[in-house]
Design a protein around this motif. Structure first.
Motif, short mmCIF file in Angstrom:
data_model
loop_
_atom_site.label_atom_id
_atom_site.label_comp_id
_atom_site.label_asym_id
_atom_site.label_seq_id
_atom_site.Cartn_x
_atom_site.Cartn_y
_atom_site.Cartn_z
N SER A 3 0.94 -1.24 -0.50
CA SER A 3 -0.21 -0.20 0.20
C SER A 3 0.42 1.14 -0.11
CB SER A 3 -1.18 -0.18 1.26
OG SER A 3 -0.49 0.21 2.06
N ARG A 4 2.13 1.12 0.07
CA ARG A 4 2.76 2.32 0.44
C ARG A 4 3.22 2.45 -1.24
NH1 ARG A 4 4.56 3.79 4.78
NH2 ARG A 4 5.26 2.08 6.80
N TYR A 5 2.68 2.32 -2.08
CA TYR A 5 3.08 2.33 -3.58
C TYR A 5 1.97 3.08 -3.98
CZ TYR A 5 3.99 1.68 -8.54
OH TYR A 5 3.90 1.64 -9.95
N GLN A 6 2.29 4.38 -4.94
CA GLN A 6 0.99 4.41 -5.80
C GLN A 6 1.41 4.91 -6.95
OE1 GLN A 6 1.15 8.73 -3.81
NE2 GLN A 6 -0.34 8.09 -1.90
N LEU A 7 0.38 4.63 -7.75
CA LEU A 7 1.16 4.66 -9.33
C LEU A 7 1.04 5.89 -10.06
CD1 LEU A 7 -2.41 2.28 -10.25
CD2 LEU A 7 0.13 1.74 -10.38
N PRO A 8 1.29 6.45 -10.67
CA PRO A 8 2.23 7.70 -11.34
C PRO A 8 0.80 8.22 -11.59
CG PRO A 8 2.63 5.67 -12.78
CD PRO A 8 2.70 5.55 -11.89
N THR A 9 0.93 9.12 -11.63
CA THR A 9 -0.11 10.63 -12.19
C THR A 9 0.28 10.99 -13.54
OG1 THR A 9 -0.69 10.71 -9.32
CG2 THR A 9 -2.14 12.32 -11.32
N PRO A 10 -0.32 11.46 -14.08
CA PRO A 10 -0.50 11.56 -16.02
C PRO A 10 0.47 13.35 -15.88
CG PRO A 10 -2.18 10.46 -15.58
CD PRO A 10 -2.18 10.35 -14.60
N LEU A 11 0.90 13.97 -16.07
CA LEU A 11 1.64 14.87 -16.04
C LEU A 11 0.58 15.34 -17.12
CD1 LEU A 11 5.65 14.70 -15.62
CD2 LEU A 11 4.31 15.28 -13.58
N SER A 12 1.03 17.13 -16.51
CA SER A 12 0.11 17.78 -17.69
C SER A 12 0.75 19.09 -17.79
CB SER A 12 -1.15 18.13 -17.62
OG SER A 12 -1.23 18.65 -16.28
N GLY A 13 0.53 19.78 -18.80
CA GLY A 13 1.25 21.50 -19.25
C GLY A 13 1.02 21.89 -20.50
N ARG A 14 2.32 22.68 -21.52
CA ARG A 14 1.91 23.19 -22.79
C ARG A 14 1.70 22.15 -23.83
NH1 ARG A 14 4.60 28.66 -24.98
NH2 ARG A 14 4.13 28.29 -27.17
N ILE A 15 0.63 22.48 -24.88
CA ILE A 15 1.24 21.61 -25.67
C ILE A 15 1.16 22.22 -27.06
CG2 ILE A 15 -0.48 19.44 -27.40
CD1 ILE A 15 -1.12 18.54 -24.60
N ASP A 16 2.24 22.47 -27.35
CA ASP A 16 2.45 22.70 -29.15
C ASP A 16 2.01 21.68 -30.51
OD1 ASP A 16 3.79 25.27 -27.46
OD2 ASP A 16 5.60 24.07 -27.50
N SER A 17 1.53 21.04 -30.33
CA SER A 17 1.45 19.51 -31.83
C SER A 17 0.98 18.85 -30.86
CB SER A 17 3.07 19.87 -32.54
OG SER A 17 2.40 19.08 -33.71
N THR A 18 0.38 17.80 -31.15
CA THR A 18 0.22 16.69 -31.06
C THR A 18 -0.02 15.58 -31.71
OG1 THR A 18 -1.99 16.77 -32.37
CG2 THR A 18 -1.83 17.27 -29.56
N SER A 19 0.98 15.83 -32.97
CA SER A 19 1.60 15.51 -34.05
C SER A 19 3.02 15.57 -34.77
CB SER A 19 0.79 15.37 -35.74
OG SER A 19 1.02 16.59 -35.89
N ASP A 20 3.88 16.71 -34.24
CA ASP A 20 5.20 16.77 -34.63
C ASP A 20 5.89 16.41 -33.03
OD1 ASP A 20 7.36 17.35 -35.22
OD2 ASP A 20 6.84 19.66 -35.42
N GLN A 21 6.37 15.03 -33.47
CA GLN A 21 7.20 15.01 -31.73
C GLN A 21 8.85 15.79 -31.99
OE1 GLN A 21 9.19 10.62 -32.37
NE2 GLN A 21 7.28 10.31 -31.65
#
Length: 329
Positions: A3-21
């Protein structure tokens, strides 16, 4: 994991593109890992996994300023928007956090060691986010288990952290505890502390360091004019070692740059000089794991310390790419 283990929480932030790596940021490329399941991924040149240790129980026991338990979240927030310039050489993963909110530090350190070992066994390089510097004991034990030998330690720190264990361990006892582990297992104890402050360590602690063969470089001896000498000392320490475990306590840095730490240091080291020394360690090709400890958001004006640590992590990954590419030529 328990129970001490917590799954990762998705990070969020600025998005300049969803297709151009080439326009992606870290929060778009960091992939979650669930330590309750087998770790499976397609390997690339460098595979890095973040793991948080949400604890300041050791700091509390050491009578320091608590607050570092929230350090991992603060660091991740600052990392989220870094440009993903590490592609295509690096994959970034996040395995979540090991927590300690019930005072049972020893169990949390044991769980941390289990998590680190599992991540290493899967072939990932670990970057741990603290949390109090008590992170070092669990981290070391996890590395040692995966390597089946004790790694040599380089610690950037204002404190030697060689205090005796009177009742329980703390954020000031880890390297004394590690020395005992090495003695019990009849393995070499190799420890270099860089940035120790004379005003932050008793003579008894320096005596202990000398007694057990620990090495240290005092903060007062580190300057621009002495940089080449310091780098040579570190190189001489590294040259006959197989693996280097690097641990960075944020209180090694000057309070002007890192106010959000458990034990603030008005005469701490210059961040750029520390970074250059870290890069020289990475370029040795012997770094096996890294943690950064004691970022304490409650004292961190404008998130300056978390931002600085996040820059360090960005620079560390770029240096790992440089080292890998140079190695291949």
């Amino acid at each position: 994991m328990n129970s001490r283990y917590q799954l990762p929480t998705p990070l969020s932030g600025r998005i300049d593109s969803t297709s151009d790596q080439e326009a992606f940021r870290w929060h778009q490329i960091i992939k979650p890992i669930n330590l309750n399941e087998p770790i499976q991924f397609e390997k690339t040149a460098i595979n890095i996994c973040f793991l948080g240790f949400c604890s300041d129980e050791g700091v509390k026991r050491n009578m320091g300023r608590v607050g570092a338990a929230k350090g991992p979240a603060s660091i991740r927030k600052e990392m989220a928007n870094w440009p993903a310039n590490c592609l295509p050489h690096v994959q970034l993963f996040d395995a979540g956090d090991i927590t300690c909110d019930d005072g049972n530090l020893e169990e949390a350190q044991e769980q941390l060691a289990v998590a680190v070992n599992k991540i290493h066994q899967a072939g990932l390089f670990t970057i741990l986010l603290g949390g109090g510097h008590e992170i070092a004991l669990g981290h070391f034990n996890g590395i040692r288990e995966s390597l089946d030998e004790a790694p040599a330690i380089i610690n950037f720190d204002a404190h030697l952290d060689l205090r005796p264990v009177i009742d329980k361990g703390s954020s000031g006892t880890m390297f004394n505890q590690i020395h005992r582990i090495c003695e019990d297992k009849k393995e070499d104890f190799n420890y270099l502390c860089i940035g120790a402050q004379t005003y932050a360590n008793t003579q008894s602690l320096f005596n202990k360091a000398n007694e057990i063969g620990a090495q240290y470089i005092l903060a007062k001896d580190i300057s621009t004019s002495s940089y080449n000498k310091i780098e040579e000392q570190i190189s001489n320490y590294i040259k006959d070692k197989n693996q280097i475990y690097l641990t960075i306590c944020s209180d090694v840095l000057s309070a002007a740059h890192a106010p959000g730490v458990s034990a603030v240091q008005p005469f701490g080291l210059d961040p750029d000089m520390v970074l250059q020394l870290i890069k020289s360690i990475i370029h040795s090709g012997k770094l096996c794991s890294l943690d950064i400890a004691e970022v304490s958001p409650r004292f961190d004006a404008d998130n300056r310390t978390a931002k600085l640590v996040a820059v360090y992590i960005y620079a560390v990954i770029n240096s790992m790419i440089e080292q890998k590419l140079n190695q291949s030529y």
